[in-house]
Write a protein that holds these residues in place. Structure first.
Motif, PDB file in Angstrom:
ATOM      1  N   CYS A 143      23.233  37.323  36.535  1.00  0.00           N
ATOM      2  CA  CYS A 143      23.429  37.313  37.986  1.00  0.00           C
ATOM      3  C   CYS A 143      22.952  38.582  38.672  1.00  0.00           C
ATOM      4  CB  CYS A 143      24.911  37.089  38.318  1.00  0.00           C
ATOM      5  SG  CYS A 143      25.624  35.605  37.581  1.00  0.00           S
ATOM      6  N   TYR A 145      24.475  41.499  38.590  1.00  0.00           N
ATOM      7  CA  TYR A 145      25.590  42.310  39.080  1.00  0.00           C
ATOM      8  C   TYR A 145      25.515  43.713  38.469  1.00  0.00           C
ATOM      9  CZ  TYR A 145      27.687  37.890  40.657  1.00  0.00           C
ATOM     10  OH  TYR A 145      27.939  36.700  41.270  1.00  0.00           O
ATOM     11  N   THR A 235      32.060  32.361  41.880  1.00  0.00           N
ATOM     12  CA  THR A 235      30.910  32.564  42.758  1.00  0.00           C
ATOM     13  C   THR A 235      30.010  31.341  42.678  1.00  0.00           C
ATOM     14  OG1 THR A 235      29.738  33.740  40.984  1.00  0.00           O
ATOM     15  CG2 THR A 235      30.957  35.076  42.573  1.00  0.00           C
ATOM     16  N   ASP A 237      27.067  30.811  42.068  1.00  0.00           N
ATOM     17  CA  ASP A 237      26.046  30.689  41.024  1.00  0.00           C
ATOM     18  C   ASP A 237      26.599  30.170  39.703  1.00  0.00           C
ATOM     19  OD1 ASP A 237      27.457  33.009  40.571  1.00  0.00           O
ATOM     20  OD2 ASP A 237      25.747  34.348  40.870  1.00  0.00           O
ATOM     21  N   GLU A 257      30.758  35.784  51.882  1.00  0.00           N
ATOM     22  CA  GLU A 257      29.673  36.533  51.272  1.00  0.00           C
ATOM     23  C   GLU A 257      30.176  37.873  50.732  1.00  0.00           C
ATOM     24  OE1 GLU A 257      26.063  37.103  53.331  1.00  0.00           O
ATOM     25  OE2 GLU A 257      25.876  35.005  53.981  1.00  0.00           O
ATOM     26  N   HIS A 265      25.842  37.342  46.977  1.00  0.00           N
ATOM     27  CA  HIS A 265      26.424  36.140  46.403  1.00  0.00           C
ATOM     28  C   HIS A 265      27.569  35.670  47.280  1.00  0.00           C
ATOM     29  CE1 HIS A 265      28.788  39.505  44.816  1.00  0.00           C
ATOM     30  NE2 HIS A 265      29.802  38.681  44.816  1.00  0.00           N
TER      31      HIS A 265
END
Length: 278
Positions: A143, A145, A235, A237, A257, A265
């Motif tokens: 992702c 992150y 999230t 995703d 958001e 994300h």
């Protein structure tokens, strides 16, 4: 005795209905070389032959009493050699070696990873550290992150551990060869509500139904305990997990958001009212 000779002697002593053809197929050894080894063994009174009743063209190979004694001595010498190599190693090196050898044995046998995975619910010292590492590694890889996300994960586990109560909080940890490869947990909010947390699975072990099994463990437990509401945060995703949640009856109740974890994300909150589901 050469390594090849020792291996031939070992196979004769441990293979049922052993013939020269069996040894050639098993060891990939040259027929002429094997013939010379077998003649030497017979000269040393280590082996003998008995004509096969099923195939008169071949002979079954057996160890003599001296052959069995010789093989036993070779095994003892081999054990001693390995013991001397290993005994001075630090415990962590021994543990790593055992895990590696277990993985090799499983890969070369009919034992699948699925059969070897264990699921436990007792939280042990060090488990949370492994879970934080997995979260940081997986979400950075998949992702994008950053370290801020990992700090967030650390904070959630810190808050949980300070108030951890096994009477209301429960983990399910999937473990293989002493390493955690997946997790899911519920944290009690009150007598009726729990939060589902830290649901993840190492990429190498997806697609075998393990995630569904962990999720079902949670659902069965919550039903047995009589909880009325399960809440979770995720999230957008996490498509696979969200699909699992929605099929179980979870409904999205809010989203917003978030730009603080190194990539844009959308955080989402889902909940399930078990009395409505049933």
């Amino acid at each position: 005795m050469s390594l090849s000779e020792a291996r031939v002697l070992y196979e004769i002593g441990n293979t049922d209905n052993c013939t020269a053809r069996t040894l050639i197929d098993l060891l990939g050894i040259d027929a002429g070389y094997l013939s010379r080894i077998l003649k030497r063994f017979e000269k040393l009174a280590l082996t003998y032959r008995v004509q096969s009743q099923k195939d008169g063209r071949s002979s079954l190979l057996y160890l003599t009493a001296l052959g069995e004694e010789t093989l036993s001595k070779l095994n003892d010498l081999s054990d001693d050699q390995i013991r001397n190599m290993v005994i001075q190693l630090p415990e962590r090196s021994k543990d790593s070696m055992i895990r590696g050898m277990t993985a090799i044995e499983r890969a070369l046998s009919d034992i699948s990873a699925e059969q070897s995975i264990q699921i436990r619910s007792v939280l042990k010292p060090g488990d949370v550290g492994m879970l934080i590492h997995l979260h940081g590694w997986i979400y950075a890889r998949e992702c994008g992150y950053n370290h801020i996300f990992e700090a967030y994960v650390c904070k959630t586990f810190y808050d949980m551990l300070i108030a951890y109560n096994p009477d209301k909080d429960r983990f399910w940890l999937a473990e293989l060869d002493g390493e955690i490869i997946g997790s899911i947990a519920i944290i009690g909010q009150n007598i009726e509500s729990v939060q589902l947390r830290w649901f993840m699975l190492h990429p190498n072990f997806r697609g075998m139904g393990l995630g569904k099994k962990l999720f079902q463990e949670v659902m069965n437990y919550c039903t047995e305990k009589g909880y009325q509401r399960i809440m979770l945060e995720t999230t957008e995703d996490q498509k696979t997990a969200i699909g699992m949640y929605e099929r179980a009856g979870f409904r999205k109740i809010s989203e917003h958001e978030n730009h603080s974890w190194g990539s844009r994300h959308i955080e989402q909150t889902y909940e399930l009212h078990l009395n409505e589901k049933n």
